[in-house]
Design an enzyme around this catalytic site. Structure first.
Site, mmCIF file in Angstrom:
data_model
loop_
_atom_site.group_PDB
_atom_site.id
_atom_site.type_symbol
_atom_site.label_atom_id
_atom_site.label_comp_id
_atom_site.label_asym_id
_atom_site.label_seq_id
_atom_site.Cartn_x
_atom_site.Cartn_y
_atom_site.Cartn_z
ATOM 1 N N GLN A 132 0.833 -1.203 0.000
ATOM 2 C CA GLN A 132 0.000 0.000 0.000
ATOM 3 C C GLN A 132 0.870 1.257 0.000
ATOM 4 O OE1 GLN A 132 -1.884 0.705 3.769
ATOM 5 N NE2 GLN A 132 -3.644 1.714 2.855
ATOM 6 N N GLY A 133 0.817 2.023 -1.057
ATOM 7 C CA GLY A 133 1.614 3.248 -1.153
ATOM 8 C C GLY A 133 0.781 4.471 -0.850
ATOM 9 N N TYR A 134 0.478 4.682 0.424
ATOM 10 C CA TYR A 134 -0.307 5.854 0.840
ATOM 11 C C TYR A 134 0.604 6.891 1.510
ATOM 12 C CZ TYR A 134 -5.165 4.149 0.197
ATOM 13 O OH TYR A 134 -6.371 3.742 -0.315
ATOM 14 N N SER A 135 1.208 6.501 2.679
ATOM 15 C CA SER A 135 1.915 7.483 3.518
ATOM 16 C C SER A 135 3.179 7.999 2.860
ATOM 17 C CB SER A 135 2.306 6.839 4.851
ATOM 18 O OG SER A 135 1.197 6.251 5.440
ATOM 19 N N SER A 167 4.453 -1.215 4.240
ATOM 20 C CA SER A 167 4.656 -2.549 4.816
ATOM 21 C C SER A 167 4.988 -3.564 3.727
ATOM 22 C CB SER A 167 3.399 -3.015 5.554
ATOM 23 O OG SER A 167 3.117 -2.147 6.612
ATOM 24 N N GLU A 249 -9.740 -1.151 5.355
ATOM 25 C CA GLU A 249 -8.516 -1.392 6.126
ATOM 26 C C GLU A 249 -8.822 -1.259 7.626
ATOM 27 O OE1 GLU A 249 -5.293 1.316 5.246
ATOM 28 O OE2 GLU A 249 -3.902 0.229 6.537
ATOM 29 N N GLU A 370 -6.168 9.194 17.301
ATOM 30 C CA GLU A 370 -6.613 10.597 17.388
ATOM 31 C C GLU A 370 -7.421 10.974 16.147
ATOM 32 O OE1 GLU A 370 -3.544 9.565 17.920
ATOM 33 O OE2 GLU A 370 -3.049 10.143 19.964
HETATM 34 C C1 LIG Z 1 2.707 -1.071 11.579
HETATM 35 C C2 LIG Z 1 2.440 0.000 10.569
HETATM 36 C C3 LIG Z 1 2.249 -0.341 9.253
HETATM 37 C C4 LIG Z 1 2.021 0.651 8.292
HETATM 38 N N1 LIG Z 1 1.873 0.261 6.988
HETATM 39 C C5 LIG Z 1 1.673 1.194 6.038
HETATM 40 C C6 LIG Z 1 1.583 0.810 4.666
HETATM 41 O O1 LIG Z 1 1.699 -0.374 4.320
HETATM 42 N N2 LIG Z 1 1.404 1.767 3.749
HETATM 43 C C7 LIG Z 1 1.261 3.075 4.082
HETATM 44 O O2 LIG Z 1 1.054 3.877 3.178
HETATM 45 N N3 LIG Z 1 1.363 3.491 5.368
HETATM 46 C C8 LIG Z 1 1.576 2.575 6.350
HETATM 47 N N4 LIG Z 1 1.698 2.969 7.673
HETATM 48 C C9 LIG Z 1 1.691 4.402 7.996
HETATM 49 C C10 LIG Z 1 0.492 4.869 8.799
HETATM 50 O O3 LIG Z 1 -0.686 4.862 8.049
HETATM 51 C C11 LIG Z 1 0.861 6.263 9.344
HETATM 52 O O4 LIG Z 1 1.916 6.039 10.289
HETATM 53 C C12 LIG Z 1 -0.288 6.950 10.034
HETATM 54 O O5 LIG Z 1 -1.263 7.325 9.098
HETATM 55 C C13 LIG Z 1 0.169 8.176 10.838
HETATM 56 O O6 LIG Z 1 0.909 9.050 10.056
HETATM 57 P P1 LIG Z 1 2.354 9.603 10.518
HETATM 58 O O7 LIG Z 1 3.169 8.399 10.886
HETATM 59 O O8 LIG Z 1 2.854 10.502 9.456
HETATM 60 O O9 LIG Z 1 2.086 10.401 11.856
HETATM 61 P P2 LIG Z 1 1.599 11.916 11.965
HETATM 62 O O10 LIG Z 1 0.478 12.157 11.033
HETATM 63 O O11 LIG Z 1 2.783 12.801 11.893
HETATM 64 O O12 LIG Z 1 1.014 11.919 13.432
HETATM 65 C C14 LIG Z 1 1.831 12.054 14.597
HETATM 66 C C15 LIG Z 1 0.902 12.192 15.805
HETATM 67 O O13 LIG Z 1 0.115 13.392 15.684
HETATM 68 C C16 LIG Z 1 -1.270 13.081 15.770
HETATM 69 N N5 LIG Z 1 -2.047 13.938 14.855
HETATM 70 C C17 LIG Z 1 -1.733 14.260 13.582
HETATM 71 N N6 LIG Z 1 -2.692 15.039 13.045
HETATM 72 C C18 LIG Z 1 -3.643 15.211 14.008
HETATM 73 C C19 LIG Z 1 -4.882 15.896 14.071
HETATM 74 N N7 LIG Z 1 -5.355 16.586 13.016
HETATM 75 N N8 LIG Z 1 -5.601 15.826 15.230
HETATM 76 C C20 LIG Z 1 -5.125 15.138 16.296
HETATM 77 N N9 LIG Z 1 -3.956 14.470 16.306
HETATM 78 C C21 LIG Z 1 -3.226 14.496 15.173
HETATM 79 C C22 LIG Z 1 -1.355 11.638 15.327
HETATM 80 O O14 LIG Z 1 -2.535 11.023 15.787
HETATM 81 C C23 LIG Z 1 -0.094 11.039 15.931
HETATM 82 O O15 LIG Z 1 -0.290 10.725 17.284
HETATM 83 C C24 LIG Z 1 1.949 2.017 8.664
HETATM 84 C C25 LIG Z 1 2.142 2.377 10.012
HETATM 85 C C26 LIG Z 1 2.397 1.384 10.953
HETATM 86 C C27 LIG Z 1 2.626 1.798 12.384
#
Ligand SMILES: Cc1cc2nc3c(=O)[nH]c(=O)nc-3n(C[C@H](O)[C@H](O)[C@H](O)COP(=O)(O)OP(=O)(O)OC[C@H]3O[C@@H](n4cnc5c(N)ncnc54)[C@H](O)[C@@H]3O)c2cc1C
Length: 385
Positions: A132-135, A167, A249, A370
């Site tokens: 999955q290429g989202y983040s 992942s 998901e 959150e």
């Molecule tokens: C085990 C695992 C597998 C993953 N696999 C994939 C994958 O296969 N493909 C993929 O694309 N991504 C994947 N991800 C990424 C995942 O979707 C992101 O980590 C997640 O969406 C959070 O984004 P971030 O890490 O940039 O954190 P940030 O967005 O920077 O968030 C940091 C903190 O700030 C809080 N925050 C941010 N914005 C707000 C808001 N507006 N209000 C309140 N709180 C807020 C968050 O809740 C968090 O606590 C994976 C993550 C994990 C842990």
């Protein structure tokens, strides 16, 4: 009593008893026991392949998908019976797949007939492994802020950019990926594309974690050529597909909060008479767990009937992941100092603390808690944003 369903149950039970190999009726010892399939599959045990192939041939890796796309064509009631009978025999999941839990539902809703016929049967049989290429580095929770770009080049796009936390990107065959096709609109400038990870210009770099594992990668695109026929839904309408897929998901991740199959080690601990405070905590957990199972069942029925609230997966994800964390906290507490073992053979190479650590990621992946709370507040409780 519905005679047809009772006949289906009896036939399903007989088939499973005959076809599920005994090794696939034992608890998984570690993540290595999971079956992912793909172009270059890895099986820790030969029966994993046998079980995946047998279930895939019957369409029962995706029992409720239409049979023309490799599914079992089962009704919701039949699907439920299959799951119950599998649980009764303690059958392992025959196939772990982002294709099944995420891409498949999105293709069924938004894909062209050609895309469905090309991808869905292969997903069902475990022949392709997807990532999955989202983040992106600056677009996690703010997913619509993504920057990876797809330039129009006639019959194809040229994709450039970086993804992160992808992942198993280093083991996947194909990727479903969000790209920017219009820089002037945030949500309205995203497209959803599929491409082969073996395409020229795709590279991955695994991220090593403190646990010693490396489940996810940084993923780089350098002038990757992606045919336009691989775009799902209209150009700049990828956000609709992305949101729909995220609902699935989140529902999938929420399932981790459901009670495990077979004997529950927590109930066993309570029976063994661990200290009274822990016993009370286990009892409370069991009550919450039963309530969650009932809510989950109701949600699935509503979903199948087309009556589910679109933000309901956020509720399920939030509660399911909190429950899963609580479950593993209790397992660690009930196991005492034995569960601190990290490396020995006897501790199955630290299966308990590794599983406990992994639950910490449940409330981040697929959108953090959150963010789920924000969605629940806004879309279900109608609170001001
Ligand atoms: C085990 C695992 C597998 C993953 N696999 C994939 C994958 O296969 N493909 C993929 O694309 N991504 C994947 N991800 C990424 C995942 O979707 C992101 O980590 C997640 O969406 C959070 O984004 P971030 O890490 O940039 O954190 P940030 O967005 O920077 O968030 C940091 C903190 O700030 C809080 N925050 C941010 N914005 C707000 C808001 N507006 N209000 C309140 N709180 C807020 C968050 O809740 C968090 O606590 C994976 C993550 C994990 C842990």
């Amino acid at each position: 009593m519905d005679i047809d369903l009772e006949t289906f149950r009896a036939e399903t039970r007989a088939w499973l008893e005959e076809n599920c190999p005994p090794a696939m009726r034992t608890p998984m010892r570690s993540e290595k026991d999971a079956t992912w399939g793909g172009r270059n599959p890895v099986f820790a045990h030969p029966d994993q392949k046998l079980w995946m192939d047998r279930m895939g041939a019957r369409g029962w890796t995706v029992p409720d998908w239409p049979s023309e796309y490799g599914g079992g064509g089962l009704s919701p009631a039949e699907t439920k019976i299959l799951r119950e009978e599998m649980a009764r025999l303690k059958c392992r999941n025959p196939l772990n797949s982002f294709g099944i839990s995420m891409l498949g539902p999105a293709l069924l809703k938004y894909g062209t007939e050609a895309q469905k016929l090309e991808h869905l049967p292969r997903i069902a049989r475990g022949e392709m492994r997807w990532c999955q290429g989202y983040s992106e580095p600056n677009a996690g929770s703010d997913l619509a802020g993504l920057q990876a770009s797809a330039e129009d080049a006639g019959d194809h796009y040229i994709v450039n950019g970086q993804k992160v936390w992808t992942s198993y990107a280093d083991q996947a065959d194909w990727i479903f990926c969000l790209v920017r096709t219009d820089k002037t609109s945030k949500q309205g400038g995203i497209s959803f594309v599929l491409f082969d990870m073996a395409s020229e210009g795709v590279s991955t770099k695994p991220i090593l974690l403190i646990s010693g594992n490396s489940p996810f990668c940084e993923t780089f695109f350098d002038n990757v050529k992606v045919p336009k026929a691989n775009r799902v839904h209209d150009e700049n309408k990828g956000w609709d597909v992305a949101k729909y897929l995220l609902g699935h998901e989140r529902e999938m991740i929420s399932g981790m909060g459901l009670a495990s199959r077979g004997e529950d080690p927590l109930i066993e601990s309570a029976r063994r008479g661990v200290d009274p405070i822990l016993r009370a905590q286990i009892a409370l957990f069991e009550v919450r767990s039963k309530a969650f199972s009932a809510m989950s069942e109701r949600f699935i029925d509503e979903l199948k009937a087309g009556r589910a609230h679109p933000a309901q997966p956020s509720m399920m994800k939030y509660y399911g992941t909190e429950l899963n964390k609580a479950r593993h906290e209790l397992l660690m507490a009930a196991g005492g100092s034995d569960t601190l073992e990290w490396e020995s053979e006897a501790s199955n190479h630290g299966a308990a603390p590794r599983a406990w650590l992994r639950t910490k990621a449940n409330s981040i992946e697929g959108g953090t808690s959150e963010i789920q709370l924000n969605i629940i507040a806004k879309r279900i409780l109608d609170l001001p944003s």
